[in-house]
Each structure stands twice: as structure tokens, then as C-alpha cells.
Design a protein around this motif. Structure first.
Motif, mmCIF file in Angstrom:
data_model
loop_
_atom_site.group_PDB
_atom_site.id
_atom_site.type_symbol
_atom_site.label_atom_id
_atom_site.label_comp_id
_atom_site.label_asym_id
_atom_site.label_seq_id
_atom_site.Cartn_x
_atom_site.Cartn_y
_atom_site.Cartn_z
ATOM 1 N N CYS A 93 0.827 -1.213 0.000
ATOM 2 C CA CYS A 93 0.000 0.000 0.000
ATOM 3 C C CYS A 93 0.859 1.260 0.000
ATOM 4 N N HIS A 96 0.651 4.113 -2.537
ATOM 5 C CA HIS A 96 -0.604 4.856 -2.527
ATOM 6 C C HIS A 96 -0.838 5.558 -1.189
ATOM 7 N N ARG A 97 0.217 5.763 -0.425
ATOM 8 C CA ARG A 97 0.096 6.299 0.925
ATOM 9 C C ARG A 97 -0.664 7.636 0.974
ATOM 10 N N TRP A 99 -2.794 9.005 -1.076
ATOM 11 C CA TRP A 99 -4.209 8.852 -1.397
ATOM 12 C C TRP A 99 -4.954 8.178 -0.241
ATOM 13 N N LEU A 117 -9.151 1.383 -4.433
ATOM 14 C CA LEU A 117 -7.794 1.084 -4.890
ATOM 15 C C LEU A 117 -7.827 0.086 -6.043
ATOM 16 N N PHE A 121 -6.732 2.032 -9.258
ATOM 17 C CA PHE A 121 -5.296 1.829 -9.419
ATOM 18 C C PHE A 121 -4.915 0.391 -9.778
ATOM 19 N N PHE A 123 -5.153 -2.267 -7.985
ATOM 20 C CA PHE A 123 -4.406 -2.728 -6.821
ATOM 21 C C PHE A 123 -4.462 -4.252 -6.754
#
Length: 154
Positions: A93, A96-97, A99, A117, A121, A123
Motif C-alpha cells: 500500500c 498509494h500512501r 491517497w 484502490l 489503481f 491494486f
């Protein structure tokens, strides 16, 4: 894997040396026949190894002779992580910290953050990793309290 205690192992190996059947050993010791079958295989392997060895074997006396099973490989191979000086694993993660921190400030729960996510993204990590990451971000120091120092009845 359950391992018999050393005195039980030596009892089983002694009874196997006396050519007792697995049923007889079960009746005498109360040990499950599947366990006895496993120790019969160990006994047979040691007997064949000692037949080829000039050194006399001590069968069943040392439980450390048994080799533990190999560890299971990981379920999937993740992308190689960057090398860091610290010992703990880096969260997937982390890229994407910013966000995620913004979403936590908006009081969104980890499930909604995870779903966004994945949608926005692509994820690939699990929901549990997002949940752990969000829990760490939400960690709040306990409120300060004053300790009262006085004698009883004061």
C-alpha cells in the motif's frame, strides 16, 4: 507434525525390534496405529541405513535425528521489493500512501478504500494488507491522564 515423547518412541522401536505387529503395539501402548505406521517407516529407514554403515546405530534414542519437513513455498511471487535497511516488510500500500491518508482523513473505512484502490489503481494486494495499513494510519496515542497521588480518605 505430532512427535511422540522420547520414552514412547523408544517403546515403539523396542516393540518393533521384537517383531510385534502394529495392532499389538497399539494394544500395549495405546498409540494410534497411523502414528505407529509412521514410526515403522522411520525404523525401517534407520535399519537399512545402519546395515550399510560400519557404525552401530542407536535406533529411536535421539529424536533430533528426524529431519523436519521443508517449509512451504509462498503462494505467489510478488514483485521484487526495493532493498531497505530495516528488517520488516514494506507494505504494498506504500505507493498509494498519500491517497490512502486522504481517504482516512475523510473517515472512509478500509473496505471502501480497498475497493477504490482496486477500481482506480488496479491494486493487486489483498484487503487484509489495506486493513493493516489503515489501522496503522489510524493509530492514535492514548489520551493523557493525570495520576492522583493522595492517601486514602484525604
Amino acid at each position: 507434525m505430532n512427535v511422540l515423547k522420547p520414552h514412547q518412541q523408544s517403546t515403539v522401536f523396542t516393540l518393533l525390534e521384537l517383531n510385534k505387529s502394529q495392532r499389538e503395539i497399539h494394544r500395549i501402548t495405546g498409540i494410534d496405529r497411523k502414528t505407529i505406521r509412521r514410526y515403522t517407516a522411520i525404523f525401517a529407514a534407520r535399519a537399512t541405513a545402519s546395515a550399510n554403515s560400519p557404525i552401530p546405530a542407536t535406533i529411536g534414542l535421539d529424536p533430533s535425528d528426524q529431519t523436519p519437513p521443508l517449509p512451504r513455498p509462498p503462494a505467489f511471487q510478488a514483485a521484487p521489493a526495493e532493498t531497505h535497511s530495516f528488517d520488516f516488510a514494506r507494505s504494498l500500500c506504500e505507493p498509494h500512501r498519500k491517497w490512502i491518508e486522504e481517504q482516512v482523513r475523510l473517515q472512509r473505512n478500509a473496505q471502501a478504500i480497498y475497493q477504490d484502490l482496486v477500481d482506480e489503481f488496479s491494486f493487486a494486494a489483498s484487503y487484509e494488507s489495506v486493513k493493516r495499513f489503515v489501522r496503522a494510519l489510524r493509530h492514535i496515542d492514548p489520551a493523557q491522564f493525570d495520576r492522583l497521588d493522595f492517601l486514602p480518605g484525604e
